[in-house]
Design a protein around this motif. Structure first.
Motif, PDB file in Angstrom:
ATOM      1  N   LEU A   1      -0.658   7.037   5.588  1.00 46.16           N
ATOM      2  CA  LEU A   1      -1.055   5.629   5.654  1.00 46.16           C
ATOM      3  C   LEU A   1      -1.071   5.195   7.104  1.00 46.16           C
ATOM      4  O   LEU A   1      -0.093   5.381   7.828  1.00 46.16           O
ATOM      5  CB  LEU A   1      -0.062   4.771   4.863  1.00 46.16           C
ATOM      6  CG  LEU A   1      -0.315   3.265   4.843  1.00 46.16           C
ATOM      7  CD1 LEU A   1      -1.633   2.954   4.144  1.00 46.16           C
ATOM      8  CD2 LEU A   1       0.831   2.555   4.130  1.00 46.16           C
TER       9      LEU A   1
ATOM     10  N   ARG B   1       0.839  -1.210   0.000  1.00 43.32           N
ATOM     11  CA  ARG B   1       0.000   0.000   0.000  1.00 43.32           C
ATOM     12  C   ARG B   1       0.865   1.247   0.000  1.00 43.32           C
ATOM     13  O   ARG B   1       0.584   2.223  -0.697  1.00 43.32           O
ATOM     14  CB  ARG B   1      -0.928   0.001   1.219  1.00 43.32           C
ATOM     15  CG  ARG B   1      -2.045  -1.013   1.155  1.00 43.32           C
ATOM     16  CD  ARG B   1      -3.164  -0.682   2.146  1.00 43.32           C
ATOM     17  NE  ARG B   1      -2.659  -0.500   3.505  1.00 43.32           N
ATOM     18  CZ  ARG B   1      -2.520  -1.491   4.388  1.00 43.32           C
ATOM     19  NH1 ARG B   1      -2.837  -2.735   4.029  1.00 43.32           N
ATOM     20  NH2 ARG B   1      -2.076  -1.262   5.599  1.00 43.32           N
TER      21      ARG B   1
ATOM     22  N   VAL C   1       0.091   2.747  -3.749  1.00 41.59           N
ATOM     23  CA  VAL C   1      -1.176   3.499  -3.686  1.00 41.59           C
ATOM     24  C   VAL C   1      -0.881   4.959  -3.383  1.00 41.59           C
ATOM     25  O   VAL C   1      -0.126   5.272  -2.466  1.00 41.59           O
ATOM     26  CB  VAL C   1      -2.121   2.916  -2.607  1.00 41.59           C
ATOM     27  CG1 VAL C   1      -3.426   3.712  -2.569  1.00 41.59           C
ATOM     28  CG2 VAL C   1      -2.399   1.446  -2.890  1.00 41.59           C
ATOM     29  N   ALA C   2      -1.483   5.850  -4.173  1.00 47.03           N
ATOM     30  CA  ALA C   2      -1.283   7.286  -3.955  1.00 47.03           C
ATOM     31  C   ALA C   2      -2.107   7.735  -2.748  1.00 47.03           C
ATOM     32  O   ALA C   2      -3.323   7.576  -2.719  1.00 47.03           O
ATOM     33  CB  ALA C   2      -1.693   8.063  -5.194  1.00 47.03           C
ATOM     34  N   HIS C   3      -1.451   8.304  -1.753  1.00 46.56           N
ATOM     35  CA  HIS C   3      -2.132   8.804  -0.562  1.00 46.56           C
ATOM     36  C   HIS C   3      -1.193   9.749   0.169  1.00 46.56           C
ATOM     37  O   HIS C   3       0.016   9.734  -0.023  1.00 46.56           O
ATOM     38  CB  HIS C   3      -2.537   7.652   0.370  1.00 46.56           C
ATOM     39  CG  HIS C   3      -1.474   6.615   0.526  1.00 46.56           C
ATOM     40  ND1 HIS C   3      -0.227   6.864   1.053  1.00 46.56           N
ATOM     41  CD2 HIS C   3      -1.477   5.296   0.192  1.00 46.56           C
ATOM     42  CE1 HIS C   3       0.488   5.767   1.068  1.00 46.56           C
ATOM     43  NE2 HIS C   3      -0.228   4.799   0.536  1.00 46.56           N
ATOM     44  N   SER C   4      -1.784  10.589   0.995  1.00 48.14           N
ATOM     45  CA  SER C   4      -0.982  11.545   1.755  1.00 48.14           C
ATOM     46  C   SER C   4      -0.482  10.946   3.061  1.00 48.14           C
ATOM     47  O   SER C   4       0.531  11.367   3.606  1.00 48.14           O
ATOM     48  CB  SER C   4      -1.804  12.808   2.051  1.00 48.14           C
ATOM     49  OG  SER C   4      -2.982  12.465   2.775  1.00 48.14           O
TER      50      SER C   4
END
Length: 216
Positions: free
Chosen positions: A55, A46, A50-53
């Motif tokens: 986690l 992840r 996965v693009a996210h700011s």
């Protein structure tokens, strides 16, 4: 916890292993819900795909006891101890599904050992006696004193420096059963693919304060 998982996520050999299309863990689907290998692989996937700011390491936070029974959510713990427990938990989880139980030499070939495992050689050389004691011990990380070192290289030099055993600290030589002057030295006999270093930032022999100086 976050700092340890970030380090593991960006450990190249481990990341490459976890990003493969096959499961690193050999647990069943139900067992994987409590498997530290499956959870760590999922977390690394992840984090890197996965693009996210941000986690959230939900599994690792909710299942601290699967890493070590003494850990409690919300209680401050040592990052180095947590890292060792995560690696140990993944190592033991991998071996748990191998039947019959593998011998020590085969158990030392898990992916944890292949990535992080090395060997230390401890030698004691007696003066005036033709005797040398040499032992080999496995390690996953090195704990280095930094109170007299401003760089990692200097800390490693101190770690591997010879110690003279003399006076009240003389060594009892097994060859003649006498107390003799000797030299004790620890060296890296087999370097790991990824060397993990723990810097000892607490000066217990001085004023008991934390060493906040920069180590190059």
């Amino acid at each position: 916890m976050n700092s340890v998982l970030q380090c593991l996520t960006h450990t190249a050999p481990l990341a490459e292993l976890c990003l493969r299309d096959v499961d690193v863990s050999s647990s069943s689907d139900i067992q994987q819900q409590l498997d530290p290998i499956a959870a760590t692989q999922a977390h690394i996937k992840r984090a890197l795909t996965v693009a996210h700011s941000a986690l959230q390491p939900k599994w690792h936070a909710r299942n601290l006891k699967a890493i070590n029974r003494r850990f409690r959510l919300g209680r401050q713990e040592d990052a180095h101890e947590y890292l060792r427990c995560v690696l140990d938990a993944m190592h033991e989880s991998f071996l748990k599904h191998i039947k019959p139980k593998p011998p020590p030499e085969l158990a030392a070939t898990t992916f944890v050992q292949r990535i992080f495992g090395g060997k230390l050689r401890s030698q004691i050389i007696c003066e005036g006696v033709d005797y040398t004691s040499s032992t080999i011990d496995p390690f996953l990380d090195l704990s280095l004193e930094i109170n007299k070192a401003n760089s990692l290289a200097k800390a490693l030099q101190h770690f591997t420096a010879a110690e003279v055993l003399d006076g009240d600290n003389r060594y009892r030589c097994p060859k003649n059963s006498k107390l003799v002057r000797a030299h004790k030295r620890i060296s890296i006999d087999e370097a790991p693919n990824v060397l993990t270093v723990h810097l000892k930032r607490f000066d217990f022999f001085g004023r008991g304060h934390k060493l906040s100086k920069k180590v190059e």
